[in-house]
Design an enzyme around this catalytic site. Structure first.
Site, PDB file in Angstrom:
ATOM      1  N   GLY A 107       0.826  -1.119   0.114  1.00 27.69           N
ATOM      2  CA  GLY A 107      -0.003  -0.015   0.146  1.00 27.69           C
ATOM      3  C   GLY A 107       0.882   1.334   0.069  1.00 27.69           C
ATOM      4  N   GLY A 162       0.311   5.584   0.601  1.00 34.64           N
ATOM      5  CA  GLY A 162      -0.264   6.992   0.846  1.00 34.64           C
ATOM      6  C   GLY A 162       0.438   8.164   1.068  1.00 34.64           C
ATOM      7  N   GLY A 163      -0.025   9.247   1.426  1.00 33.58           N
ATOM      8  CA  GLY A 163       0.690  10.613   1.625  1.00 33.58           C
ATOM      9  C   GLY A 163       1.945  10.428   2.434  1.00 33.58           C
ATOM     10  N   ASP A 207     -11.985   7.080  11.535  1.00 32.96           N
ATOM     11  CA  ASP A 207     -11.996   6.499  10.189  1.00 32.96           C
ATOM     12  C   ASP A 207     -12.332   5.154  10.045  1.00 32.96           C
ATOM     13  OD1 ASP A 207     -11.366   7.250   7.477  1.00 32.96           O
ATOM     14  OD2 ASP A 207      -9.287   6.537   7.645  1.00 32.96           O
TER      15      ASP A 207
END
Length: 690
Positions: A43, A45-46, A164
């Site tokens: 994975g 992400g930022g 989340d």
């Protein structure tokens, strides 16, 4: 294969015999931290990449490694990103070993990047299940609610809001089919101040409620909203934001179900409607409140589609999600006839380091009630019930006093060398001093404005030292309660303090990943030991004044020379989870360590090897204390027990079972005849041998 750790590398996979990445030229790391073999990215992400890895020290068990390397411009944004990443490590640690939350295995820095290692959960996310098998029928929605709500209760009871919850952050674990809640990277501590002040506007669109996206405020009801939105998406395969009519201010999910010839029983529908109210005050205030209504709703069977004309009928068996394939029907069939909802079926949470960043007076319970302020007058003392018989084994201990002055968890205790005076501290930000013989509260010391994590009394019984979440170490005159001085220098919570046997030196360990050495008489800082990979949980000084030992969140035990100020060694083949406590025997040759991995290890310091393992606790071992002759050890655990050990033989001598919650702290008199314990049941207990 060797995986390149450059987050910008487009082709990170390399052959084992390659020294530099063939794609980007970065020098390859075969074993990260000398133990983690990174296999492949899973994975990105930022903030960086997530990798699948093997832990060579744990029989090549699979684990997940999160790498922090954010592509962010600006100092403030970077600082915020660092804080969020560190926050995930702390949250995972604080939530303990709940079987349906991934355990934190390590947290460290390597090559100017931060890494978080956590338990690998094998299985599919609910989003993957939806993609593979189609929409969820009511029976499966019931199972999602029954599976996740107890986890949320556990999380909220620990003053944390997930913020989340989405179908991507819930995994159905393969080996037992249970749901696991993952990704606490944006979790937030729950307090009056935190929930009512603007915060980071964060969450996933469609699943996060309006208060979270608009102002960054979050409550337990915010997570309940997100779980409700998750259920809507699983039932309809339509994004939650497309199921809401902003002009009419109402949800359209029932209409969408009817359009597809499907429906849901009214009790479950009403629960979802209340979970998804716009106003926080109109939603369920807690997971426990939802669970109460869900128990009633589960007494009625779910609705499933009838094979005649698409009409709806009640049935105790969920046999179809829609007129779809047999594979879809099989996937949607419940593995059990009816989910059950109750309290989380786990042991007591790990509270070896219940880090609450806000003052204890500002903490709120999941239902929103403020705890009462601790009394400053004399506290009541209760005798242990004689019929309880809390002691098992050959060592016959009995509870002399139960001290009930603290209003919240007790996280630290100390007892003077002569056994006459006891000190205790906890999440109510106060330190209490007691008379051991009578159990009388002598005085309450105030000055720290955040929770107390650790206490130590000097060998002469004159000075009390305390460490706190407010980043300070404070020195008190024990007899009068007067504050002598405050020691500053740590930049994070002070988690451990220890005084040398000659009363001249004080060592303090902190979450800032440093250990500092002080002159106890003058308060002068003599030196700082830095370069530690993880937050420090515990420190010890050898009686001969030669060594300092530290243990922490990186699972490691390090020895430092007090003469050269240099590291001597890192003990090999040690714990595979956080080291919560270390203590050195009076002969200076033996070290005992306790860990979140539920074990206690006895080490030969000269050889740097484990002499024996003491196993028996069912949860994290949070604290240990040794008698003055080095022959007897007491250990406190999140399994609510205190265990008593013969260190010469490694055998269990007995168990004390009167606490009803995690035991966070223990202390022994030098002669080993009196024992003090502090617990998350807010009580201090005084035990006597004989």
């Amino acid at each position: 294969m060797t995986c390149c750790l450059n987050p910008d590398c487009q082709q990170p996979q390399n052959a084992d015999d390659v020294e530099f990445c063939l794609s980007c030229g970065t020098k390859l790391t075969v074993l990260l931290r000398g133990r983690y073999r990174v296999m492949r990215p899973i994975g990105q992400g930022g903030f960086g990449r997530t990798y699948l890895a093997l832990d060579d020290d744990r029989l090549k068990a699979r684990c997940v490694i999160k790498q922090f390397s954010p592509q962010i411009q600006g100092t403030k944004s970077l600082e915020k990103a660092v804080k969020l990443f560190e926050q995930e490590a702390v949250r995972l640690y604080e939530l303990g070993e709940h079987p349906q939350i991934p355990a934190l295995l390590a947290y460290f820095e390597h090559d100017k990047r931060l890494y978080l290692v956590q338990q690998f959960i094998e299985g599919n996310t609910l989003l993957q299940e939806l993609s593979q098998n189609g929409v969820f029928i009511e029976q499966r929605i019931r199972e999602v609610l029954a599976g996740i709500l107890p986890i949320l209760k556990f999380v909220h009871d620990h003053q944390v809001i997930h913020r989340d919850i989405t179908p991507s952050n819930i995994i159905r674990r393969k080996f037992d089919n249970k749901l696991v809640l993952i990704d606490f990277g944006v979790a937030k501590l729950l307090s009056v101040e935190a929930s009512n002040q603007p915060g980071t506007k964060i969450g996933t669109e469609g699943y996060a409620p309006i208060e979270q996206l608009r102002s960054g405020k979050a409550y337990p009801a915010s997570d309940i909203y997100s779980l409700g939105a998750t259920c809507l998406f699983l039932m309809t395969q339509v994004k939650p934001e497309d199921l809401y009519d902003p002009l009419e201010g109402r949800w359209l999910w029932r209409e969408r179900l009817r359009e597809k010839g499907r429906a849901i029983s009214e009790p479950i529908a009403q629960i979802l409607d209340k979970m998804l109210k716009d106003l926080v005050s109109e939603r369920y205030p807690s997971a426990a409140a939802v669970m109460k209504d869900l128990r009633t709703a589960l007494s009625s069977p779910p609705l499933v589609a009838s094979s005649i004309g698409g009409a709806m009928r009640s049935s105790g068996v969920a046999n179809a999600s829609s007129p779809s394939s047999s594979a879809s029907r099989s996937a949607n069939r419940s593995p059990v006839s009816q989910p059950s909802v109750g309290q989380p079926s786990v042991g007591q949470p790990n509270l070896s380091r219940p880090n609450v960043s806000q003052p204890g007076a500002n903490q709120v319970h999941a239902a929103g009630a403020l705890p009462s302020k601790p009394p400053v007058s004399r506290a009541p003392v209760s005798k242990a019930p004689l019929s309880r018989q809390p002691v098992s084994g050959s060592q016959q201990w009995h509870c002399l006093h139960t001290l009930t002055g603290h209003s919240r968890w007790v996280t630290a205790v100390a007892i003077s060398a002569d056994g006459s005076t006891i000190a205790s501290g906890g999440l109510d930000d106060s330190i209490k001093v007691w008379d051991r013989s009578t159990g009388e509260l002598l005085r309450t010391l105030t000055g720290h404005h955040k929770p107390i994590n650790c206490l130590s009394i000097s060998p002469d019984g004159q000075t009390l030292v305390s460490g706190s979440d407010d980043d300070t170490v404070r020195l008190w005159h024990l007899a009068s309660g007067n504050l002598l001085r405050s020691l500053t220098g740590h930049t994070r919570d002070v988690s451990s303090v220890v005084i040398s046997t000659d009363g001249q030196l004080l060592a303090s360990g902190s979450e800032d990943r440093t250990v500092r050495l002080w002159n106890l008489a003058t308060g002068e800082m003599l030196r700082a030991f830095s370069g530690l990979a993880g937050m420090v949980r515990s420190v010890a000084l050898s009686p001969n004044g030669q060594f300092l030992v530290s243990g922490g969140l990186d699972n490691q035990i390090k020895l430092w020379s007090l003469k050269t100020n240099e590291p001597v060694r890192t003990l090999p083949n040690g714990h595979f989870n956080s080291v919560n406590a270390v203590v050195i025997a009076p002969d200076g040759k033996t070290l005992v360590s306790a860990s979140k991995d539920k074990t206690i290890k006895v080490w030969d310091l000269t050889a740097g090897a484990v002499v024996r393992n003491l196993a028996g606790h069912m949860d994290s071992v949070n604290a240990i204390a040794m008698s003055g002759d080095g022959k007897f050890l007491a250990s406190g655990s999140s399994d609510t027990t205190i265990r008593l050990w013969n260190l010469e033989t490694g055998t269990l001598s007995g168990s004390l079972t009167e606490h009803i919650s995690a035991v966070n702290a223990v202390a022994l008199t030098a002669d080993g005849k009196f024992l003090v314990s502090g617990s998350s049941d807010s009580k201090v207990k005084v035990w006597q041998l004989g």
